[in-house]
Design a protein around this motif. Structure first.
Motif, mmCIF file in Angstrom:
data_model
loop_
_atom_site.group_PDB
_atom_site.id
_atom_site.type_symbol
_atom_site.label_atom_id
_atom_site.label_comp_id
_atom_site.label_asym_id
_atom_site.label_seq_id
_atom_site.Cartn_x
_atom_site.Cartn_y
_atom_site.Cartn_z
ATOM 1 N N UNK A 1 0.837 -1.217 0.000
ATOM 2 C CA UNK A 1 0.000 0.000 0.000
ATOM 3 C C UNK A 1 0.867 1.259 0.000
ATOM 4 N N UNK A 2 1.998 1.215 0.693
ATOM 5 C CA UNK A 2 2.874 2.383 0.737
ATOM 6 C C UNK A 2 3.398 2.725 -0.658
ATOM 7 N N UNK A 3 3.747 1.675 -1.425
ATOM 8 C CA UNK A 3 4.193 1.903 -2.811
ATOM 9 C C UNK A 3 3.101 2.612 -3.594
ATOM 10 N N UNK A 4 1.869 2.162 -3.406
ATOM 11 C CA UNK A 4 0.742 2.794 -4.087
ATOM 12 C C UNK A 4 0.625 4.254 -3.656
ATOM 13 N N UNK A 5 0.686 4.476 -2.363
ATOM 14 C CA UNK A 5 0.527 5.835 -1.827
ATOM 15 C C UNK A 5 1.598 6.765 -2.387
ATOM 16 N N UNK A 6 2.820 6.265 -2.488
ATOM 17 C CA UNK A 6 3.926 7.095 -2.994
ATOM 18 C C UNK A 6 3.742 7.444 -4.469
ATOM 19 N N UNK A 7 2.934 6.663 -5.182
ATOM 20 C CA UNK A 7 2.675 6.963 -6.590
ATOM 21 C C UNK A 7 1.286 7.561 -6.793
ATOM 22 N N UNK A 8 0.713 8.073 -5.681
ATOM 23 C CA UNK A 8 -0.622 8.669 -5.761
ATOM 24 C C UNK A 8 -1.654 7.699 -6.286
ATOM 25 N N UNK A 9 -1.483 6.420 -5.960
ATOM 26 C CA UNK A 9 -2.455 5.418 -6.354
ATOM 27 C C UNK A 9 -3.301 5.018 -5.158
ATOM 28 N N UNK A 10 -4.509 4.597 -5.440
ATOM 29 C CA UNK A 10 -5.469 4.232 -4.396
ATOM 30 C C UNK A 10 -5.147 2.863 -3.823
ATOM 31 N N UNK A 11 -4.672 1.973 -4.683
ATOM 32 C CA UNK A 11 -4.434 0.604 -4.245
ATOM 33 C C UNK A 11 -3.291 -0.037 -5.016
ATOM 34 N N UNK A 12 -2.630 -1.012 -4.392
ATOM 35 C CA UNK A 12 -1.619 -1.835 -5.049
ATOM 36 C C UNK A 12 -2.254 -3.177 -5.364
ATOM 37 N N UNK A 13 -2.134 -3.597 -6.619
ATOM 38 C CA UNK A 13 -2.643 -4.908 -7.028
ATOM 39 C C UNK A 13 -1.478 -5.893 -6.996
ATOM 40 N N UNK A 14 -1.626 -6.937 -6.172
ATOM 41 C CA UNK A 14 -0.526 -7.875 -5.982
ATOM 42 C C UNK A 14 -0.642 -9.058 -6.949
ATOM 43 N N UNK A 15 0.526 -9.557 -7.364
ATOM 44 C CA UNK A 15 0.553 -10.746 -8.227
ATOM 45 C C UNK A 15 1.693 -11.654 -7.787
ATOM 46 N N UNK A 16 1.419 -12.968 -7.840
ATOM 47 C CA UNK A 16 2.466 -13.968 -7.584
ATOM 48 C C UNK A 16 2.898 -14.487 -8.935
#
Ligand code: PMP
Length: 282
Positions: free
Chosen positions: A156-171
């Motif tokens: 989520x922090x990565x998202x926040x730093x890019x002004x994004x609402x959410x981080x979509x995770x993938x394996x």
């Protein structure tokens, strides 16, 4: 402002936790977040069911009955005069001298709950939100609503730093879920989301979406999909207790569809709002 500590309703300023609480030291515990609309709990039964399931999965004994926890929550809503917001509740494995293994004696779990005002995120629900992709670095029991959220927080922090609402995770190639939400794609009129395995939290919002799809003859499949499929989807949205049915209009640099919320997403938002109305009208 009132809070619950170990079943007692007290003033927030009087709430204190022990420095050797296992929730604090190890994240050794579980939690739930329940939405409140019109001063009423939304899908409380489903959340409490998942709470006990999470507890069971980590061998934590909750020595409170479901109805007790429910009446504590109702009491909090009343005392704090909450209309629109959330109830947060958490249970840790209790207070004991620090060692990784469970306490030897039967130590009671620590239980806290509080409310917070939180409006529905209307502007974002209307316009849609941007997201970014991150590798899912979490453990293999994401089905447990554990207090251990470091993987989710870093995402989520990565998202926040890019002004994004959410981080979509993938394996690898497979999209799992958001940092605090489930992810859905729409392709040729079919809604698709990751199956409820150990790799995701089976969201209550996800379950409601599944249910309203079934009731309204909307094709819905629980099936793994790839990052490639995500980027090529007609529509993408996320689902969570606080975010409801949230349109995703961008993933990394890729604009989804026309860059505005799609018709299926709008339809599901409407069906979701109707479900809220049904459960939470005065
Ligand atoms: N996945 C994760 C990792 C979550 O933390 C959440 C809850 N915020 C969800 C999915 C969605 O679950 P729910 O719909 O029950 O809020």
């Amino acid at each position: 402002e009132k809070v619950i500590v170990n079943g007692e309703l007290i003033e927030r300023k009087d709430a204190v936790m022990d420095i050797e609480d296992r929730g604090y030291q190890f994240g050794d515990g579980i939690y739930e977040v329940i939405r409140v609309y019109n001063g009423k709990m939304y899908t409380a039964e489903e959340h409490l069911k998942r709470l006990y399931e999470s507890a069971e999965k980590i061998g934590l004994k909750i020595h409170y009955q479901k109805d007790e926890i429910k009446s504590h929550a109702a009491r909090l809503i009343d005392e704090n005069m909450l209309e629109t917001g959330i109830i947060y509740m958490q249970f840790s494995r209790g207070i004991a001298p620090r060692q990784h293994a469970f306490p030897l004696k039967d130590v009671a779990c620590s239980y806290i709950a509080y409310t917070r005002e939180m409006p529905r995120p209307e502007a974002s629900l209307d316009k849609g939100v941007k997201t970014l992709l991150v590798e899912d670095i979490r453990w293999l029991r994401c089905d447990i609503k554990s207090l251990n959220l470091l993987g989710n927080i870093l995402a989520k922090q990565k998202a926040a730093e890019s002004d994004c609402y959410e981080a979509i995770q993938h394996r690898g190639e497979i999209v799992t879920e958001g940092s605090s939400s489930n992810v859905f794609i729409v392709k040729d009129g079919t809604v698709m989301t990751h199956p409820a395995t150990n790799l995701i939290l089976n969201g209550i919002t996800r379950q409601v979406i599944q249910k309203v799809c079934a009731e309204n003859a909307v094709p819905f499949v629980e099936k793994e999909f790839t990052v490639e499929q995500l980027l090529a989807a007609d529509e993408v949205f996320l689902g969570s207790t606080t975010s409801e049915v949230m349109p995703i209009i961008q993933v990394d640099k890729t604009v989804i569809g026309e860059g505005v919320p799609g018709s299926m997403t709008r339809k599901l938002q409407e069906l979701f709002s109707q479900h809220i109305q049904k459960e939470c009208t005065l």
